[in-house]
Structure formats: C-alpha cells, structure tokens
Design an enzyme around this catalytic site. Structure first.
Site, PDB file in Angstrom:
ATOM      1  N   ASN A  46       0.975  -1.220   0.377  1.00 42.74           N
ATOM      2  CA  ASN A  46       0.205  -0.096  -0.054  1.00 42.74           C
ATOM      3  C   ASN A  46       1.149   1.501   0.210  1.00 42.74           C
ATOM      4  OD1 ASN A  46       0.561   0.161   2.244  1.00 42.74           O
ATOM      5  ND2 ASN A  46      -0.531  -0.996   3.337  1.00 42.74           N
ATOM      6  N   ARG A  47       0.129   2.411   0.313  1.00 45.30           N
ATOM      7  CA  ARG A  47       1.184   3.689  -0.633  1.00 45.30           C
ATOM      8  C   ARG A  47       1.663   4.274   0.749  1.00 45.30           C
ATOM      9  NH1 ARG A  47      -3.553   7.729  -2.091  1.00 45.30           N
ATOM     10  NH2 ARG A  47      -0.985   9.210  -2.254  1.00 45.30           N
TER      11      ARG A  47
END
Ligand code: CTP
Length: 235
Positions: free
Chosen positions: A29-30
């Site tokens: 994820n970011r």
C-alpha cells in the site's frame, strides 16, 4: 523538551508490509512510514527507549531506536509479540496489508491471459495485542492504533476502539489530498472512549508529539486513584 517518557519503553510499528506474490512481486500500500518514524523520533526526544518495528520504507530510522526490519504482516506480528511485554506504550502506525497471497509462486510468474491470486486475511496484530492485554487483566501497556478512513470517521473509529480493545484510535482522513499517506504533513483526530481530540494540520513530528501527549494523558487517567464511590465492578 520535557523528558516525560524517561524510563518508558515505546514500541512503534511503521510503514507498509510487503506480501509476496512471487520472488519479484508483492502486494502493498502507499504508506511511506513517515508517521511511525516521526513517532519514534518524538518519543526519543522525550527520553523514551524506542523499539521500532518497521516494514519496508525509504527512510533512515533514528539511530537511537532499536529497529527491527520486517517485510510481511506475519513477520511484523512475530517481532511485536516477542517484544510487547517490554513496552509501557505501544503505537501501531503501520499500514499492515489486510491479506497475504496463499498461492505464492516459487518462480517468477510469466505473463498469461489471466492470473488468479488466492488471498487470505492476515492476523490483526493490534487486535491480538488488545486481547492479550485484556487476558492479563491489566491496563498496561497503553495501546494506540491508527485508522485510515474515507467516510464515517468517528463511527468507524469508535467501532475499532471497542473491537480491538485499544485505548485510542488515531484517525487519518485518507480522502483528503496533500496530507496523510506519502506526505510530510498530517491532520488527525484522536478518539478515546471518553474524548475526541482534533489535531489540526501540521508536520508529522508535531502530530507525533500530540499523539504522545494523548498517550501520557491516557496513562495518567489509568493510574488516577479510583473515586471511593466506584465499585470494583466498574473497573
Ligand atoms: N493493524 C494490525 N494488523 C493488521 C491490520 C491492522 O495491527 N493486520 C493495525 C494497524 O497498524 C492500525 C490499525 O490496526 O493501527 C488499523 O486497523 P484496520 O482495521 O486495518 O483499519 P483500516 O486501515 O482503517 O482498515 P479497515 O477500516 O478497512 O479495516
């Protein structure tokens, strides 16, 4: 800076996890890890011993922290469960992947028409800690989780608070652009069973200090003498 965490051990998780698909690919994820690393730095400045369990990030951890690098949620869980009893404060800022791939390929997957990945849920480390702490019957360590929400912020945070048996949830509004994930700035709301504290937009180190102040307040409330009229059944 007040040395109000001197003698305390703060365990912090940070960054994303990488869940392998094959030897060169992963799900993630970011999360940049910046919020967790800022918490580590802020806790060190207040005199704490810091254990930082970090997923893969591009950041340099503070030299004075004991840093354990992990990749997967499972590795993060092991690292945390091995150390949680040393901590008086635990702050889980990591954006743990919700799933891992069941059918990890030992060889690099070649391009084909369609590919099916079987995903299995990862263990919820924060909820596991909440249950472990509950099982000991103690209120220590102070346990704080994060939540990334796009809607119904407070309602979702309150439900996480109860479900995961934690003392506070730090809510990020991830629908807002320019702050939060992958940014040096953030704006959060700290939700406890009795309070909702809005922390206005600031750099992540400043936000980290506010979270630590809230953690210290929670601890003070926990050790405050019980009023004479309160029966033990309320504890
Ligand atoms: N967390 C964890 N282990 C997981 C998933 C999350 O310890 N497997 C922790 C995170 O470090 C964070 C909090 O739990 O402190 C986030 O909870 P989560 O339920 O994943 O919240 P969201 O990211 O907001 O996701 P969702 O609402 O989709 O559940």
């Amino acid at each position: 800076m007040a040395q109000d965490l001197a003698g305390e051990t703060v365990l912090i998780t940070a960054g994303p996890t990488h869940e392998p698909i094959d030897p060169v690919r992963y799900l993630s994820n970011r999360s940049s890890g910046r919020m967790g690393y800022a918490l580590a730095e802020a806790a060190l400045r207040r005199g704490a011993k810091v254990i930082l369990v970090s997923g893969p990030t591009a950041l340099q951890p503070p030299a004075a922290a004991e840093t354990i690098f992990v990749e997967t949620a499972q590795q993060m869980r092991t690292a945390v469960l091995d150390r949680w009893e040393q901590a008086s404060f635990i702050i889980m800022a990591a954006a743990v992947a919700d799933y891992h791939v069941k059918n990890i390929s030992p060889e690099k997957i070649k391009r084909k028409a369609a590919l099916e990945l079987q995903l299995e849920p990862n263990p919820d480390i924060l909820a596991d800690l909440g249950s472990l702490r509950h099982a000991t019957g103690k209120r220590s360590p102070v346990l704080i989780g994060f939540a990334a929400e796009t809607e119904d912020l407070l309602e979702n945070a309150r439900s996480k608070l109860t479900r995961k048996r934690v003392d506070a949830i730090v809510v990020n509004d991830v629908a807002r652009t320019g702050i939060g994930f992958d940014s040096g700035r953030n704006e959060v709301t700290i939700v406890t069973p009795s309070e909702v504290m809005a922390v206005p937009e600031a750099g992540k180190l400043e936000i980290a200090q506010k979270i630590l102040e809230a953690a210290l307040r929670i601890r003070q409330q926990q050790v405050a003498p019980v009023p004479a009229s309160t029966s033990s059944a309320d504890l």
